[in-house]
Design an enzyme around this catalytic site. Sequence first.
Site, short mmCIF file in Angstrom:
data_model
loop_
_atom_site.label_atom_id
_atom_site.label_comp_id
_atom_site.label_asym_id
_atom_site.label_seq_id
_atom_site.Cartn_x
_atom_site.Cartn_y
_atom_site.Cartn_z
N GLN A 98 0.85 -1.19 0.00
CA GLN A 98 0.00 0.00 0.00
C GLN A 98 0.89 1.24 0.00
O GLN A 98 1.75 1.41 0.85
CB GLN A 98 -0.92 0.01 1.23
CG GLN A 98 -1.93 1.14 1.20
CD GLN A 98 -2.89 1.10 2.38
OE1 GLN A 98 -2.75 0.31 3.30
NE2 GLN A 98 -3.88 1.98 2.33
N HIS A 104 -8.29 1.47 -1.21
CA HIS A 104 -8.65 1.36 -2.62
C HIS A 104 -8.48 -0.09 -3.06
O HIS A 104 -7.55 -0.77 -2.65
CB HIS A 104 -7.81 2.28 -3.49
CG HIS A 104 -6.34 2.12 -3.34
ND1 HIS A 104 -5.64 2.56 -2.23
CD2 HIS A 104 -5.42 1.55 -4.16
CE1 HIS A 104 -4.35 2.27 -2.38
NE2 HIS A 104 -4.20 1.65 -3.53
N HIS A 106 -7.93 -2.69 -6.20
CA HIS A 106 -7.41 -2.78 -7.57
C HIS A 106 -8.24 -3.82 -8.31
O HIS A 106 -8.25 -4.99 -7.93
CB HIS A 106 -5.96 -3.26 -7.57
CG HIS A 106 -5.00 -2.33 -6.91
ND1 HIS A 106 -4.15 -1.53 -7.65
CD2 HIS A 106 -4.75 -2.07 -5.61
CE1 HIS A 106 -3.40 -0.83 -6.81
NE2 HIS A 106 -3.75 -1.13 -5.57
#
Length: 118
Positions: A98, A104, A106
Site C-alpha cells: 500500500q 482502494h 485494484h
Amino acid sequence: MTSTGASTDCLFCRIVAGELPADVVATSERSIAFRDIDPQAPVHVLVVPRDHHGDIAQLAAADPELLSDVVALADEVAGELADGQFRLIFNSGPRAGQSVFHVHGHVIAGTELGWSPA
C-alpha cells in the site's frame, strides 16, 4: 482528521474532490473508479470510497455498507471493461504494497491471471 474526513494531503481525497485529474470509468453515490496510472494488466482500475478510510480493515469496521458499495462498483467495472472475471486486490500497509493510505481496491482483469504474491 476523522476516518471519513477528507485529507488535503491525500492523493485520492484530492481526486475524489476533483482537484486532480483522473480517467474515471464509473461512479456510484459513495465510490469512484478510475484507471491506475501504472497499469499491471490490460484492465487495472482503482475503486475508491469517497470517504477517507486508511485501509480495508478500517473501512470494514467503520462502514460495512460502504465496503459493499466499493465491491459492487468493482464488479460493475469488470462487467463493463472485461468479461466479468476479475481479481480484486486490497493492499493493507506498506509491507503489503500500500502506497496511498486511502483504502482502494485494484480491479485487475483482461488477461489470464497467474498467481505471484511476490
